[in-house]
Design a protein around this motif. Sequence first.
Motif, short mmCIF file in Angstrom:
data_model
loop_
_atom_site.label_atom_id
_atom_site.label_comp_id
_atom_site.label_asym_id
_atom_site.label_seq_id
_atom_site.Cartn_x
_atom_site.Cartn_y
_atom_site.Cartn_z
N ILE A 617 -16.95 30.93 6.28
CA ILE A 617 -16.52 31.76 7.41
C ILE A 617 -17.26 33.09 7.44
N ASP A 618 -17.34 33.75 6.30
CA ASP A 618 -18.02 35.05 6.25
C ASP A 618 -19.53 34.90 6.37
N TYR A 619 -20.09 33.90 5.69
CA TYR A 619 -21.54 33.73 5.67
C TYR A 619 -22.08 33.38 7.06
N LEU A 620 -21.37 32.50 7.77
CA LEU A 620 -21.81 32.10 9.11
C LEU A 620 -21.14 32.93 10.20
N LYS A 621 -20.32 33.89 9.77
CA LYS A 621 -19.67 34.83 10.68
C LYS A 621 -18.86 34.12 11.77
N PHE A 622 -18.06 33.15 11.34
CA PHE A 622 -17.09 32.55 12.24
C PHE A 622 -15.93 33.52 12.45
N SER A 623 -15.24 33.36 13.55
CA SER A 623 -14.04 34.15 13.80
C SER A 623 -12.85 33.40 13.23
N GLY A 624 -12.49 33.75 12.00
CA GLY A 624 -11.41 33.03 11.33
C GLY A 624 -11.79 31.57 11.15
N ASN A 625 -10.81 30.69 11.33
CA ASN A 625 -11.04 29.26 11.12
C ASN A 625 -11.34 28.55 12.45
N GLU A 626 -12.11 29.21 13.34
CA GLU A 626 -12.38 28.64 14.66
C GLU A 626 -13.16 27.33 14.58
N ALA A 627 -13.89 27.13 13.48
CA ALA A 627 -14.64 25.88 13.33
C ALA A 627 -13.71 24.71 12.99
N GLY A 628 -12.51 25.01 12.47
CA GLY A 628 -11.55 23.97 12.15
C GLY A 628 -11.58 23.60 10.68
N ASP A 629 -10.54 22.89 10.25
CA ASP A 629 -10.47 22.39 8.89
C ASP A 629 -11.42 21.21 8.72
N TYR A 633 -12.57 19.41 14.63
CA TYR A 633 -13.33 20.20 15.60
C TYR A 633 -14.81 20.27 15.22
N ILE A 634 -15.39 21.47 15.11
CA ILE A 634 -16.81 21.59 14.77
C ILE A 634 -17.07 21.17 13.33
N ASN A 635 -16.08 21.34 12.49
CA ASN A 635 -16.24 21.12 11.05
C ASN A 635 -16.11 19.63 10.68
N GLU A 684 -13.00 14.63 24.13
CA GLU A 684 -13.90 15.69 23.68
C GLU A 684 -14.19 15.51 22.19
N VAL A 685 -13.13 15.42 21.37
CA VAL A 685 -13.32 15.35 19.93
C VAL A 685 -12.30 14.40 19.32
N ARG A 686 -12.71 13.72 18.26
CA ARG A 686 -11.87 12.78 17.55
C ARG A 686 -11.88 13.13 16.07
N TYR A 687 -10.78 12.85 15.38
CA TYR A 687 -10.67 13.21 13.97
C TYR A 687 -11.01 12.00 13.10
N GLY A 688 -12.01 12.18 12.24
CA GLY A 688 -12.49 11.09 11.41
C GLY A 688 -12.04 11.15 9.97
N ASN A 689 -10.92 11.82 9.72
CA ASN A 689 -10.44 11.97 8.34
C ASN A 689 -9.75 10.69 7.88
N TYR A 690 -10.52 9.78 7.31
CA TYR A 690 -9.99 8.50 6.84
C TYR A 690 -9.03 8.66 5.67
N LYS A 691 -9.02 9.85 5.05
CA LYS A 691 -8.13 10.10 3.92
C LYS A 691 -6.68 10.26 4.37
N ASP A 692 -6.48 10.55 5.64
CA ASP A 692 -5.14 10.73 6.18
C ASP A 692 -4.97 9.77 7.36
N GLN A 693 -4.34 8.64 7.11
CA GLN A 693 -4.20 7.61 8.12
C GLN A 693 -3.32 8.03 9.29
N ASN A 694 -2.54 9.09 9.12
CA ASN A 694 -1.69 9.57 10.21
C ASN A 694 -2.50 10.22 11.33
N ILE A 695 -3.63 10.83 10.96
CA ILE A 695 -4.44 11.50 11.97
C ILE A 695 -5.80 10.85 12.17
N TYR A 696 -6.17 9.93 11.30
CA TYR A 696 -7.48 9.27 11.37
C TYR A 696 -7.66 8.60 12.74
#
Length: 878
Positions: A617-629, A633-635, A684-696
């Motif tokens: 966040i600091d190195y790339l100068k994001f505004s807080g966690n705007e990129a997402g976990d 989102y972007i992350n 627009e965006v989909r969540y690919g977190n296969y580690k969490d089947q509730n949101i995958y």
Amino acid sequence: MYNSNSFSKSSSYNRGSLAIFTILLLLLMNPCLFPQSNTENKLKVNYKGDAQLETGSSFVGLEFHHNSPVIERISFYYPVSNSVDLSNDYWKRDSSFIMAVAIKTDNRIEWLNHEKYSFTSTPYFVSYNSIDKEKQVQISYNFLKNKPAYTVTYEITNKSPRKKSFDLYTDLEANLKSSHTYKIKDKAWSNSEIIYASPLDSASGELRPSINRVMGLFIHYDDPELQNVSLFTVNKSELPMAFSTRSVLNQIPVTKNDWWSNNDLTLNNEIINKGKEGLSAFRYLYRKELAPGEKMTVIQIIGTAKSEEAHSIAEYSFLNCTKEITDYRDYVLGYVNENHFTTGDNYIDKTVLWSDAMLAVNKHYIDGSVQPMPCPAEYYFYFTHDVLLTNLAAVNFDLARVKQDLSFITSHADKNMVIPHAYYWMDSSFVTEYADSDNWNHFWFVIAAAKYLLHSGDKEFMETIFPYVKKSISMALSNKHDDLMWALRPDWWDIGRNYGPRAYMTILAAKSLREFIYICSVLGKETDQLTTYSQTSLNLEQALNNKLWSNDQNYLLNYFADGSLDKHYYIGSLLASHFGLLNQERNEKLNSTAAKILLDKKTGVYSVFPMDFHKLIDYLKFSGNEAGDEYHYINGGIWTHGNAWYALSLISAGKKSDAFSFIKRDMTLNGIMDGPNGQPAMYEVRYGNYKDQNIYGRIDKPQFMWAAGWYLYSLYNLFVFKENDWNISFDPWIPENQKTLALNLTVNGSKTFTTIKGEGKYIQSVKLDGKELPSVVIPASEINTKEIKIILGTVHTPYLKEINSVLKEIHYDSDRKSLKFSLSSFIGNKITARVVSTEKPKSINPTSAKMISVKQDSVYITTLTFTASNEDLIELIF
């Protein structure tokens, strides 16, 4: 109790048996009599699960979550953008309702907010349905075409074996948030007015108030930041027995997400007087005793208006809502039927229909006109980026749309001809954010303008916007250093600030320069600079390969501001393959690396890897966690255009069959539904977190405009043509077990009906309006074309396969065995052309052109190279 004289039922339609029989007979005799209905049936999706849904019109957008039939957000766009939104956290907006609905029977209250109903939907309406032993409930949302209003229809059917009384309670909160700054606006007053009184009763000569008068409720905001908006409701069918315009809320923000639950459904016909403004709502109570199988129907019309026109718009909406809903439906289906693209594959073809419908629906009223917008209920902004990317597809079938969009963009440029990045209402005025030199909109604007010229041949219009195109080129190139483009953002998004060499921007710069050269060549502009522009583009391409290609990672990478290597894999690099900036070996390596590192085989392509922006966040100068976990989102979220870019890279790597399978699995409506936590969506965006089947696999913003655009763009590049800076060049492909492709394609200003048949990778025949053409490159001289027929198969006559120049005319003389074609580009252009033939060419004129023939699959592929003069005439003798 409520005075029944205040409201009136509308007259119902008489659907007698004779009328039904007549309609059925006509349909059986002529199924094409109502083509809109056929299209609508193909469009409809039935779904039972856990979905986010958006739907809307030019004036209003609705948002739903988790298959609840109850609205969680409304965006109103007239007279300016405002929203009804009680969420306190954007990422948790799926748990905050702005509406409550209850059904009471046998002294038991059932709240519907957290119920999961099945639904039937298209991009322009949704109908939720639930049935149990006691009742069937259907809640449907429709939209008026020409007025800022929507309708919600509640249908409750008694399924029990005995007569029962049913109460329906509805509560629509009317407290607003302002556009852009999201200020809470919770001070309103209300009134009721008779909005319609029918003519005198013909029998008695008297006005019968209980039947002939209709009352509307109005909530008014005397607030210039909201343009003094008024909200209204009118009942079209069943009469309410009581109402209130005072909210059950004590304050905003709300502190709990079940704010409606402590409610006994008692209403006292309360109005909020002017001068005593407070929290407002439209609350109604309906009651009806139903025999077994009998139905209660409640229709509410909800809308917005300027205060001085609220009465007239409410009256018009009451009188014309049925026609307006039909007109809106017919408008969308008409647009769908105008734009033809069929392959014979159900998944592919249904999504074409859905995408076309989205392009018709995803438009909002803004500052006196209706313009394309990203999605129905999110984003109040006109985003130049989203419009331009969508237009890359639209140039193939809707030139009027693209011309209008380019006109709107240039009309909102500043006095220095700098195009807008965004345009929106903020508090008290319309605001324009202009694209700075670091903004990718400059490149996409040039590319979209060039594609419009290529498909339309509209030089006159291009002359008018040329100064803006030139300005975008000059501004963007100010960030060129050492033949690489430097930028603040790491890739394609507009967040982060770390200035350094970027693959994505270098790719776009090289491509845009080539498109700019095409525009200049056609218009006769900048003729003394075109060789320089061409060399600059070549230098960018070479630097991209020499400086940003990593042999270790087999991918195009970036550098940070401090000169260190950015080892992230970004999806933007995939465009180098599609835009022809890599050799075939690197095309294959780039695509293979993306498949290994970025591809989730069940959901699509991650936007970046590794997904560690939350640590930078600091190195790339994001505004807080705007990129997402991580994986969000972007992350590392899965974006629909990233999927398209991956599919396009597969096509460039010669893997069309793989691209077809990927598109079908990860980009079609049904393919997305088949995936983990799948639902009908062009997202627009989909969540690919296969580690969490509730949101995958879950999605956000399910009806996103550029998702439709990139899908259609991918299909044209897969099935129809090859990306080209200078001309429309067919490179048709038909999947196994499919026989014909049929589609619309704009060529030199005409909308053609194009069919592709046969099999194989070579062309047997190309016919334009029945006339044989020895070329898959369409000449500029071919105008007013109505029909193109392409047959794949055995080569019979020589044909031009590709060329990096405007093809003016081409002819084949079978007696002389002569293929002759004329070209136009610019002096000094390094031209490469390829010709396919069964015989090896014997000679070429002019003799200064170099000619190399290679035999392949029993045909000769002849490559011609020469340096262009202003206009060139080439002849091959066989």
